[in-house]
Motif scaffolding. Structure first.
Motif, PDB file in Angstrom:
ATOM      1  N   SER A   1       0.831  -1.189   0.000  1.00  0.00           N
ATOM      2  CA  SER A   1       0.000   0.000   0.000  1.00  0.00           C
ATOM      3  C   SER A   1       0.875   1.252   0.000  1.00  0.00           C
ATOM      4  O   SER A   1       2.091   1.181   0.213  1.00  0.00           O
ATOM      5  CB  SER A   1      -0.896   0.001   1.237  1.00  0.00           C
ATOM      6  N   LEU A   2       0.255   2.395  -0.217  1.00  0.00           N
ATOM      7  CA  LEU A   2       0.987   3.655  -0.213  1.00  0.00           C
ATOM      8  C   LEU A   2       1.641   3.927   1.142  1.00  0.00           C
ATOM      9  O   LEU A   2       2.827   4.277   1.192  1.00  0.00           O
ATOM     10  CB  LEU A   2       0.059   4.803  -0.610  1.00  0.00           C
ATOM     11  N   PRO A   3       0.928   3.763   2.261  1.00  0.00           N
ATOM     12  CA  PRO A   3       1.594   3.959   3.561  1.00  0.00           C
ATOM     13  C   PRO A   3       2.780   3.016   3.772  1.00  0.00           C
ATOM     14  O   PRO A   3       3.794   3.416   4.333  1.00  0.00           O
ATOM     15  CB  PRO A   3       0.471   3.682   4.576  1.00  0.00           C
TER      16      PRO A   3
ATOM     17  N   PRO B   1       2.924   0.970 -17.227  1.00  0.00           N
ATOM     18  CA  PRO B   1       1.550   0.470 -17.406  1.00  0.00           C
ATOM     19  C   PRO B   1       0.955  -0.168 -16.153  1.00  0.00           C
ATOM     20  O   PRO B   1      -0.260  -0.111 -15.958  1.00  0.00           O
ATOM     21  CB  PRO B   1       1.709  -0.567 -18.528  1.00  0.00           C
ATOM     22  N   ASN B   2       1.780  -0.748 -15.291  1.00  0.00           N
ATOM     23  CA  ASN B   2       1.245  -1.478 -14.144  1.00  0.00           C
ATOM     24  C   ASN B   2       1.724  -0.985 -12.783  1.00  0.00           C
ATOM     25  O   ASN B   2       1.237  -1.448 -11.755  1.00  0.00           O
ATOM     26  CB  ASN B   2       1.585  -2.969 -14.266  1.00  0.00           C
ATOM     27  N   HIS B   3       2.687  -0.064 -12.775  1.00  0.00           N
ATOM     28  CA  HIS B   3       3.245   0.383 -11.501  1.00  0.00           C
ATOM     29  C   HIS B   3       3.560   1.873 -11.533  1.00  0.00           C
ATOM     30  O   HIS B   3       3.634   2.489 -12.603  1.00  0.00           O
ATOM     31  CB  HIS B   3       4.533  -0.385 -11.164  1.00  0.00           C
ATOM     32  N   VAL B   4       3.745   2.425 -10.354  1.00  0.00           N
ATOM     33  CA  VAL B   4       4.294   3.773 -10.238  1.00  0.00           C
ATOM     34  C   VAL B   4       5.440   3.682  -9.236  1.00  0.00           C
ATOM     35  O   VAL B   4       5.304   3.077  -8.168  1.00  0.00           O
ATOM     36  CB  VAL B   4       3.237   4.809  -9.788  1.00  0.00           C
ATOM     37  N   ARG B   5       6.571   4.244  -9.607  1.00  0.00           N
ATOM     38  CA  ARG B   5       7.779   4.149  -8.784  1.00  0.00           C
ATOM     39  C   ARG B   5       8.177   5.532  -8.306  1.00  0.00           C
ATOM     40  O   ARG B   5       8.310   6.461  -9.098  1.00  0.00           O
ATOM     41  CB  ARG B   5       8.922   3.518  -9.570  1.00  0.00           C
TER      42      ARG B   5
ATOM     43  N   SER C   1      13.844   4.183  -2.970  1.00  0.00           N
ATOM     44  CA  SER C   1      12.769   4.036  -3.946  1.00  0.00           C
ATOM     45  C   SER C   1      11.672   3.143  -3.401  1.00  0.00           C
ATOM     46  O   SER C   1      11.921   2.267  -2.571  1.00  0.00           O
ATOM     47  CB  SER C   1      13.300   3.430  -5.253  1.00  0.00           C
ATOM     48  N   GLY C   2      10.464   3.378  -3.880  1.00  0.00           N
ATOM     49  CA  GLY C   2       9.324   2.551  -3.516  1.00  0.00           C
ATOM     50  C   GLY C   2       8.424   2.363  -4.719  1.00  0.00           C
ATOM     51  O   GLY C   2       8.200   3.303  -5.481  1.00  0.00           O
ATOM     52  N   THR C   3       7.932   1.140  -4.914  1.00  0.00           N
ATOM     53  CA  THR C   3       7.095   0.833  -6.074  1.00  0.00           C
ATOM     54  C   THR C   3       5.704   0.408  -5.628  1.00  0.00           C
ATOM     55  O   THR C   3       5.550  -0.384  -4.702  1.00  0.00           O
ATOM     56  CB  THR C   3       7.728  -0.295  -6.917  1.00  0.00           C
ATOM     57  N   LEU C   4       4.689   0.953  -6.315  1.00  0.00           N
ATOM     58  CA  LEU C   4       3.299   0.623  -6.005  1.00  0.00           C
ATOM     59  C   LEU C   4       2.621   0.017  -7.227  1.00  0.00           C
ATOM     60  O   LEU C   4       2.806   0.505  -8.346  1.00  0.00           O
ATOM     61  CB  LEU C   4       2.530   1.885  -5.604  1.00  0.00           C
TER      62      LEU C   4
END
Length: 201
Positions: A29-31, A143-147, A165-168
């Protein structure tokens, strides 16, 4: 024979687990992503300062909004929420997080309520902040993630002290926050710095 079969199944199980772990790490999750990023940055800063314990406490910090890596004038609700999650983590960890959007006073807006935060330069309470550290970053959408790539800067020298870095995964909810047609998506052009920073010991 049984021993070989058991060994084969164990090896196969470990291989499947190894393949699934990156997917599990991405499916957060974002948190959770913000906490992972903040924890890494805090640990790197502690190592630079020669400290043996984390979190590092007492340092003045300004948290800014991550921007599109391809367009530094573009931000969106997801990026702003990431900055909120990061700010919350550092406040709880003992950093002196400064709120740079605070207005000079309480603003009463019809049908909106009482407001203390603003992005209008003329309404800011303090345009000259004394800070040691600044948190900035970028985001990249696939297309499937935001980093998110977040860096901790030493304000007076612009030296990068830490990076993480963090990937969602792009769920339907996150896609809505990133969509160009979303009402909260903003582009700011022709802007100039509205907050001056200087070293605080």
């Amino acid at each position: 024979m049984k021993s070989k079969t058991y060994s084969f199944h164990m090896a196969l199980g470990l291989l499947v687990l190894a393949l699934l772990l990156p997917l599990a790490a991405a499916a957060q999750s974002l948190p959770q992503a913000a906490s992972q990023v903040a924890t890494s940055i805090d640990k790197q800063l502690a190592e630079r300062l020669g400290m043996f314990e984390t979190p590092v406490k007492g340092y003045s910090l300004v948290v800014t909004t991550p921007v599109d890596v391809n367009d530094f004038e573009m931000a969106n609700p997801l990026a702003r929420q990431m900055s909120e999650e990061l700010a919350a983590w550092f406040v709880q960890a003992g950093y002196k997080v400064q709120e740079i959007r605070k207005s000079r006073g309480v603003m009463f807006a019809p049908r909106k309520g009482e407001i203390m935060l603003t992005r209008k330069q003329r309404l800011l309470a303090n345009e000259n902040l004394r800070t040691t550290l600044m948190l900035s970053g970028t985001y990249t959408q696939t297309p499937n993630h935001v980093r998110f790539n977040i860096r901790l800067l030493h304000a007076p020298t612009n030296e990068v002290l830490a990076m993480a870095s963090g990937t969602l995964p792009l769920t339907q909810e996150l896609r809505a926050l990133l969509a160009s047609g979303y009402a909260g998506n903003t582009r700011v052009t022709g802007y100039s710095p509205s907050v001056n920073t200087s070293l605080q010991y």
